[in-house]
Design a protein around this motif. Structure first.
Motif, PDB file in Angstrom:
ATOM      1  N   GLY A   1       0.816  -1.212   0.000  1.00  0.00           N
ATOM      2  CA  GLY A   1       0.000   0.000   0.000  1.00  0.00           C
ATOM      3  C   GLY A   1       0.849   1.261   0.000  1.00  0.00           C
ATOM      4  N   LEU A   2       1.879   1.261   0.822  1.00  0.00           N
ATOM      5  CA  LEU A   2       2.771   2.425   0.853  1.00  0.00           C
ATOM      6  C   LEU A   2       3.581   2.554  -0.429  1.00  0.00           C
ATOM      7  CD1 LEU A   2       4.151   2.494   4.493  1.00  0.00           C
ATOM      8  CD2 LEU A   2       2.743   4.220   3.384  1.00  0.00           C
ATOM      9  N   ALA A   3       3.840   1.435  -1.093  1.00  0.00           N
ATOM     10  CA  ALA A   3       4.628   1.466  -2.333  1.00  0.00           C
ATOM     11  C   ALA A   3       3.887   2.181  -3.456  1.00  0.00           C
ATOM     12  CB  ALA A   3       4.993   0.047  -2.758  1.00  0.00           C
ATOM     13  N   LEU A   4       2.610   2.411  -3.283  1.00  0.00           N
ATOM     14  CA  LEU A   4       1.859   3.168  -4.288  1.00  0.00           C
ATOM     15  C   LEU A   4       2.234   4.651  -4.268  1.00  0.00           C
ATOM     16  CD1 LEU A   4      -1.681   1.571  -3.870  1.00  0.00           C
ATOM     17  CD2 LEU A   4      -0.017   1.153  -5.694  1.00  0.00           C
ATOM     18  N   VAL A   5       2.662   5.143  -3.107  1.00  0.00           N
ATOM     19  CA  VAL A   5       2.975   6.569  -2.996  1.00  0.00           C
ATOM     20  C   VAL A   5       4.440   6.825  -2.673  1.00  0.00           C
ATOM     21  CG1 VAL A   5       0.629   7.232  -2.371  1.00  0.00           C
ATOM     22  CG2 VAL A   5       2.237   6.583  -0.582  1.00  0.00           C
ATOM     23  N   LEU A   6       5.192   5.795  -2.309  1.00  0.00           N
ATOM     24  CA  LEU A   6       6.611   5.917  -1.981  1.00  0.00           C
ATOM     25  C   LEU A   6       7.400   4.909  -2.809  1.00  0.00           C
ATOM     26  CD1 LEU A   6       6.405   5.940   1.937  1.00  0.00           C
ATOM     27  CD2 LEU A   6       6.768   7.914   0.473  1.00  0.00           C
ATOM     28  N   PRO A   7       8.680   5.104  -2.938  1.00  0.00           N
ATOM     29  CA  PRO A   7       9.496   4.042  -3.549  1.00  0.00           C
ATOM     30  C   PRO A   7       9.403   2.765  -2.705  1.00  0.00           C
ATOM     31  CG  PRO A   7      10.761   6.073  -3.355  1.00  0.00           C
ATOM     32  CD  PRO A   7       9.478   6.295  -2.633  1.00  0.00           C
ATOM     33  N   ALA A   8       9.522   1.614  -3.347  1.00  0.00           N
ATOM     34  CA  ALA A   8       9.325   0.339  -2.653  1.00  0.00           C
ATOM     35  C   ALA A   8      10.290   0.169  -1.482  1.00  0.00           C
ATOM     36  CB  ALA A   8       9.474  -0.806  -3.637  1.00  0.00           C
ATOM     37  N   TRP A   9      11.545   0.545  -1.646  1.00  0.00           N
ATOM     38  CA  TRP A   9      12.508   0.377  -0.560  1.00  0.00           C
ATOM     39  C   TRP A   9      12.144   1.240   0.640  1.00  0.00           C
ATOM     40  CZ3 TRP A   9      15.254   4.470   1.387  1.00  0.00           C
ATOM     41  CH2 TRP A   9      15.320   5.616   0.612  1.00  0.00           C
ATOM     42  N   LEU A  10      11.613   2.440   0.378  1.00  0.00           N
ATOM     43  CA  LEU A  10      11.227   3.331   1.467  1.00  0.00           C
ATOM     44  C   LEU A  10       9.952   2.834   2.150  1.00  0.00           C
ATOM     45  CD1 LEU A  10      11.932   5.878   3.005  1.00  0.00           C
ATOM     46  CD2 LEU A  10      10.656   7.183   1.302  1.00  0.00           C
ATOM     47  N   ALA A  11       9.044   2.262   1.371  1.00  0.00           N
ATOM     48  CA  ALA A  11       7.829   1.704   1.956  1.00  0.00           C
ATOM     49  C   ALA A  11       8.172   0.536   2.878  1.00  0.00           C
ATOM     50  CB  ALA A  11       6.877   1.229   0.847  1.00  0.00           C
ATOM     51  N   ALA A  12       9.102  -0.329   2.452  1.00  0.00           N
ATOM     52  CA  ALA A  12       9.511  -1.460   3.292  1.00  0.00           C
ATOM     53  C   ALA A  12      10.216  -0.971   4.547  1.00  0.00           C
ATOM     54  CB  ALA A  12      10.419  -2.387   2.503  1.00  0.00           C
ATOM     55  N   LEU A  13      11.064   0.033   4.397  1.00  0.00           N
ATOM     56  CA  LEU A  13      11.782   0.576   5.535  1.00  0.00           C
ATOM     57  C   LEU A  13      10.822   1.243   6.532  1.00  0.00           C
ATOM     58  CD1 LEU A  13      14.662   0.989   6.610  1.00  0.00           C
ATOM     59  CD2 LEU A  13      14.681   3.188   5.459  1.00  0.00           C
ATOM     60  N   ALA A  14       9.846   1.983   6.026  1.00  0.00           N
ATOM     61  CA  ALA A  14       8.879   2.647   6.900  1.00  0.00           C
ATOM     62  C   ALA A  14       8.020   1.632   7.638  1.00  0.00           C
ATOM     63  CB  ALA A  14       8.004   3.583   6.068  1.00  0.00           C
ATOM     64  N   THR A  15       7.615   0.572   6.944  1.00  0.00           N
ATOM     65  CA  THR A  15       6.807  -0.468   7.594  1.00  0.00           C
ATOM     66  C   THR A  15       7.614  -1.186   8.661  1.00  0.00           C
ATOM     67  OG1 THR A  15       5.544  -0.758   5.561  1.00  0.00           O
ATOM     68  CG2 THR A  15       5.390  -2.505   7.184  1.00  0.00           C
ATOM     69  N   ALA A  16       8.856  -1.510   8.364  1.00  0.00           N
ATOM     70  CA  ALA A  16       9.709  -2.178   9.351  1.00  0.00           C
ATOM     71  C   ALA A  16       9.950  -1.261  10.550  1.00  0.00           C
ATOM     72  CB  ALA A  16      11.030  -2.583   8.723  1.00  0.00           C
ATOM     73  N   GLY A  17      10.135   0.024  10.298  1.00  0.00           N
ATOM     74  CA  GLY A  17      10.340   0.957  11.390  1.00  0.00           C
ATOM     75  C   GLY A  17       9.109   1.125  12.253  1.00  0.00           C
ATOM     76  N   ALA A  18       7.937   1.068  11.637  1.00  0.00           N
ATOM     77  CA  ALA A  18       6.704   1.206  12.411  1.00  0.00           C
ATOM     78  C   ALA A  18       6.423  -0.045  13.234  1.00  0.00           C
ATOM     79  CB  ALA A  18       5.540   1.477  11.461  1.00  0.00           C
ATOM     80  N   CYS A  19       6.846  -1.176  12.744  1.00  0.00           N
ATOM     81  CA  CYS A  19       6.592  -2.429  13.474  1.00  0.00           C
ATOM     82  C   CYS A  19       7.546  -2.617  14.647  1.00  0.00           C
ATOM     83  CB  CYS A  19       6.714  -3.633  12.524  1.00  0.00           C
ATOM     84  SG  CYS A  19       5.390  -3.708  11.316  1.00  0.00           S
ATOM     85  N   CYS A  20       8.732  -2.107  14.548  1.00  0.00           N
ATOM     86  CA  CYS A  20       9.749  -2.367  15.598  1.00  0.00           C
ATOM     87  C   CYS A  20       9.877  -1.227  16.552  1.00  0.00           C
ATOM     88  CB  CYS A  20      11.094  -2.654  14.967  1.00  0.00           C
ATOM     89  SG  CYS A  20      11.044  -4.165  13.990  1.00  0.00           S
TER      90      CYS A  20
END
Length: 62
Positions: A43-62
């Protein structure tokens, strides 16, 4: 003595089944969480680059 042994065997069998079901529920919850994390990344990859979406999701989870 035989009656007590039979009762303990019955109780142990029920406990083993319960433990197996509890373990299966834990595995299901793990995979559901992984699916939700993947959905968040996609979902975030629709508005952000994929690497940044993965990084943001990992940061929000941890």
């Amino acid at each position: 003595m035989a009656l007590a042994k039979a009762e303990l065997q019955d109780k142990a069998a029920k406990t083993a089944v319960s433990a197996g079901l509890f373990g299966a529920a834990g595995v299901s919850v793990f995979w559901a969480g992984a699916a939700l994390a993947a959905a968040a990344v996609l979902g975030l990859a629709l508005v952000l680059p994929a690497w940044l979406a993965a990084l943001a999701t990992a940061g929000a989870c941890c």
